[in-house]
Write a protein that holds these residues in place. Structure first.
Motif, PDB file in Angstrom:
ATOM      1  N   VAL A  13       0.878  -1.175   0.000  1.00  0.00           N
ATOM      2  CA  VAL A  13       0.000   0.000   0.000  1.00  0.00           C
ATOM      3  C   VAL A  13       0.911   1.219   0.000  1.00  0.00           C
ATOM      4  N   ALA A  14       0.977   1.899  -1.131  1.00  0.00           N
ATOM      5  CA  ALA A  14       1.813   3.103  -1.195  1.00  0.00           C
ATOM      6  C   ALA A  14       0.975   4.318  -0.789  1.00  0.00           C
ATOM      7  N   ASN A  15       1.654   5.334  -0.365  1.00  0.00           N
ATOM      8  CA  ASN A  15       1.088   6.633   0.058  1.00  0.00           C
ATOM      9  C   ASN A  15       0.528   6.584   1.496  1.00  0.00           C
ATOM     10  N   VAL A  16      -0.277   5.532   1.797  1.00  0.00           N
ATOM     11  CA  VAL A  16      -0.922   5.436   3.118  1.00  0.00           C
ATOM     12  C   VAL A  16      -1.609   6.780   3.440  1.00  0.00           C
ATOM     13  N   GLY A  19       1.150  10.169   2.809  1.00  0.00           N
ATOM     14  CA  GLY A  19       2.569  10.081   2.429  1.00  0.00           C
ATOM     15  C   GLY A  19       2.770   9.875   0.942  1.00  0.00           C
ATOM     16  N   PHE A  20       2.240  10.781   0.132  1.00  0.00           N
ATOM     17  CA  PHE A  20       2.326  10.600  -1.326  1.00  0.00           C
ATOM     18  C   PHE A  20       3.781  10.424  -1.770  1.00  0.00           C
ATOM     19  N   ASP A  21       4.066   9.293  -2.364  1.00  0.00           N
ATOM     20  CA  ASP A  21       5.399   8.933  -2.896  1.00  0.00           C
ATOM     21  C   ASP A  21       6.474   8.724  -1.820  1.00  0.00           C
ATOM     22  N   ALA A 138      10.112   6.742 -11.236  1.00  0.00           N
ATOM     23  CA  ALA A 138      10.864   5.777 -10.421  1.00  0.00           C
ATOM     24  C   ALA A 138      10.554   5.986  -8.943  1.00  0.00           C
ATOM     25  N   HIS A 139       9.282   5.878  -8.578  1.00  0.00           N
ATOM     26  CA  HIS A 139       8.923   6.067  -7.164  1.00  0.00           C
ATOM     27  C   HIS A 139       9.266   4.795  -6.378  1.00  0.00           C
ATOM     28  N   ALA A 140       9.550   4.961  -5.087  1.00  0.00           N
ATOM     29  CA  ALA A 140      10.048   3.827  -4.285  1.00  0.00           C
ATOM     30  C   ALA A 140       9.049   3.349  -3.242  1.00  0.00           C
ATOM     31  N   ASP A 141       7.859   3.969  -3.191  1.00  0.00           N
ATOM     32  CA  ASP A 141       6.973   3.661  -2.066  1.00  0.00           C
ATOM     33  C   ASP A 141       6.247   2.326  -2.196  1.00  0.00           C
ATOM     34  N   ASN A 142       6.388   1.622  -3.323  1.00  0.00           N
ATOM     35  CA  ASN A 142       5.951   0.222  -3.401  1.00  0.00           C
ATOM     36  C   ASN A 142       7.152  -0.719  -3.273  1.00  0.00           C
ATOM     37  N   VAL A 143       8.218  -0.426  -4.029  1.00  0.00           N
ATOM     38  CA  VAL A 143       9.332  -1.386  -4.049  1.00  0.00           C
ATOM     39  C   VAL A 143      10.045  -1.469  -2.699  1.00  0.00           C
ATOM     40  N   LYS A 183      -4.408   2.954 -14.619  1.00  0.00           N
ATOM     41  CA  LYS A 183      -2.960   2.923 -14.864  1.00  0.00           C
ATOM     42  C   LYS A 183      -2.307   3.981 -13.985  1.00  0.00           C
ATOM     43  N   THR A 184      -1.202   3.612 -13.317  1.00  0.00           N
ATOM     44  CA  THR A 184      -0.532   4.572 -12.438  1.00  0.00           C
ATOM     45  C   THR A 184      -0.151   5.840 -13.202  1.00  0.00           C
ATOM     46  N   ALA A 185       0.336   5.666 -14.429  1.00  0.00           N
ATOM     47  CA  ALA A 185       0.741   6.851 -15.204  1.00  0.00           C
ATOM     48  C   ALA A 185      -0.440   7.805 -15.363  1.00  0.00           C
ATOM     49  N   ILE A 234      -8.335  14.447  -5.652  1.00  0.00           N
ATOM     50  CA  ILE A 234      -8.402  14.420  -7.125  1.00  0.00           C
ATOM     51  C   ILE A 234      -8.692  13.002  -7.610  1.00  0.00           C
ATOM     52  N   ARG A 235      -7.964  12.032  -7.059  1.00  0.00           N
ATOM     53  CA  ARG A 235      -8.103  10.659  -7.561  1.00  0.00           C
ATOM     54  C   ARG A 235      -9.418   9.991  -7.149  1.00  0.00           C
ATOM     55  N   SER A 236     -10.018  10.474  -6.050  1.00  0.00           N
ATOM     56  CA  SER A 236     -11.206   9.776  -5.552  1.00  0.00           C
ATOM     57  C   SER A 236     -12.382   9.891  -6.521  1.00  0.00           C
ATOM     58  N   SER A 260      -5.321   2.863  -2.080  1.00  0.00           N
ATOM     59  CA  SER A 260      -4.039   2.162  -2.024  1.00  0.00           C
ATOM     60  C   SER A 260      -3.220   2.551  -3.262  1.00  0.00           C
ATOM     61  N   GLY A 261      -2.075   3.151  -3.042  1.00  0.00           N
ATOM     62  CA  GLY A 261      -1.256   3.611  -4.158  1.00  0.00           C
ATOM     63  C   GLY A 261      -2.047   4.541  -5.050  1.00  0.00           C
ATOM     64  N   SER A 262      -2.021   4.253  -6.347  1.00  0.00           N
ATOM     65  CA  SER A 262      -2.735   5.129  -7.273  1.00  0.00           C
ATOM     66  C   SER A 262      -4.143   4.612  -7.572  1.00  0.00           C
TER      67      SER A 262
HETATM   68  N1  HSE Z   1       3.026   6.918  -4.983  1.00  0.00           N
HETATM   69  C1  HSE Z   1       2.583   6.336  -6.214  1.00  0.00           C
HETATM   70  C2  HSE Z   1       1.380   7.099  -6.710  1.00  0.00           C
HETATM   71  C3  HSE Z   1       2.227   4.900  -5.970  1.00  0.00           C
HETATM   72  O1  HSE Z   1       0.487   7.347  -5.897  1.00  0.00           O
HETATM   73  O2  HSE Z   1       1.323   7.456  -7.879  1.00  0.00           O
HETATM   74  C4  HSE Z   1       1.759   4.170  -7.183  1.00  0.00           C
HETATM   75  O3  HSE Z   1       1.364   2.852  -6.810  1.00  0.00           O
END
Ligand code: HSE
Length: 309
Positions: A13-16, A19-21, A138-143, A183-185, A234-236, A260-262
């Motif tokens: 779970v990225a961002n939580v 904690g974006f990124d 190249a974000h690191a919050d998943n890897v 898509k995350t992008a 924005i994403r919601s 969770s993440g994006s």
């Molecule tokens: N921090 C990244 C994002 C995680 O929210 O775009 C992507 O899984």
């Protein structure tokens, strides 16, 4: 040196929320698996991918598992040939760290095959290269949490400064994955390039509160801090009834929830296992009302990260 090895890397779970990124954690299950075999001919070959409905590229340098192995081999100056079998248990475009898990499982396996020349921390940049291929960033919050386990803070990207947060055990995570794909992008493209001073102040307060809440532990502080004023508003819009989901989970005793993440997967944190299951039911029923099928996963937080099977 063993010739063939199987590894597992957990979902993350990225961002939580706040904690974006810069923040993420891993769960015990589900996760992706990789079988790596050394071969005599040079080159990295992906021989099979299970569970992706034929949608992931088999070309090694377009696939996160292949890119991770390639980065590793180049760093040690090896042209060893490698075959990769990828078992995708994580849905694509789900926000559960699917691309990261494949890259991390491949890295842990190749590192083991070469006698573990790198620590888990040292492998993070290789896994980040794989993320760049997957989503352009190249974000690191998943890897990082998939490799290290637990809650991980990326204090800085330049130079990389990764901090494992000492979190008391006892938290449960519910992941509810609606059958939507983001898509995350694309989820990154919709974000604003700047934040206001007011947003920066609110976000800083919440991230600091979440860190202290996790370490003490103080569940009420965790609950108050699980808020995001930067990405989630924005994403919601991609997630039907998101505000109602948040309210219902809290009303049922969950500490809080977020994207969770994006996205579009929703994560909930709970201090009691039965509430974690109840939160899953609540969110699933919510998605049912919107004619969206969903899968629910309840898991403890993972503390070890990826592992050799
Ligand atoms: N921090 C990244 C994002 C995680 O929210 O775009 C992507 O899984």
């Amino acid at each position: 040196m063993s010739k063939s090895i199987r590894a597992f890397a957990p979902a993350t779970v990225a961002n939580v929320c706040c904690g974006f990124d810069i923040l993420g954690f891993s769960v015990d299950a589900p996760g992706d698996e990789v079988v790596l075999t050394l071969k005599d001919e040079m080159g990295i070959v992906i021989t099979s991918i299970e569970g992706d409905d034929g949608r992931l590229p088999k070309e090694a340098l377009k696939n996160t598992a292949g890119v991770a192995v390639d980065s590793f081999l180049r760093s040690i100056g090896s042209n060893q040939g490698v075959e990769i079998e990828l078992i995708k248990n994580l849905p694509l475009g789900s926000g559960m760290g699917s691309s990261a898990a494949s890259g991390v499982a491949a890295l842990v396996a190749i590192n083991q095959l070469f006698g573990n020349p790198y620590t888990r921390e040292q492998m993070i940049p290789f896994a980040m290269e794989a993320e760049r291929i997957a989503c352009g960033a190249a974000h690191a919050d998943n890897v990082a949490p998939s490799l290290l386990g637990g809650f991980v803070l990326i204090r800085d990207y330049n130079p990389l400064d990764i901090v494992k947060i000492p979190v008391a055990k006892g938290l449960f995570c519910t992941l509810i994955h609606p059958h939507l794909e983001l898509k995350t992008a694309d989820s990154r493209r919709v974000l604003k390039p700047t934040v206001s001073l007011k947003e920066a102040i609110i976000q800083s307060g919440n991230i600091a509160g979440l860190m202290i809440g996790l370490m003490k532990p103080d569940y009420s502080l965790i609950s108050r801090s699980l808020k995001d004023v930067i990405a989630e508003p924005i994403r919601s819009v991609f997630i039907p009834g998101f505000d109602l989901i948040r309210e219902s989970v809290k009303a049922a005793g969950g500490l809080g929830c977020g994207i969770s993440g994006s996205g579009p997967t929703i994560f909930c944190l709970s201090g009691i296992e039965s509430i974690a299951h109840q939160a899953g039911e609540i969110v699933k029923q919510h998605f049912d009302k919107h004619q969206l099928q969903s899968d629910v996963f309840v898991s403890e937080i993972n503390y070890e990260g990826a592992k050799i099977l």
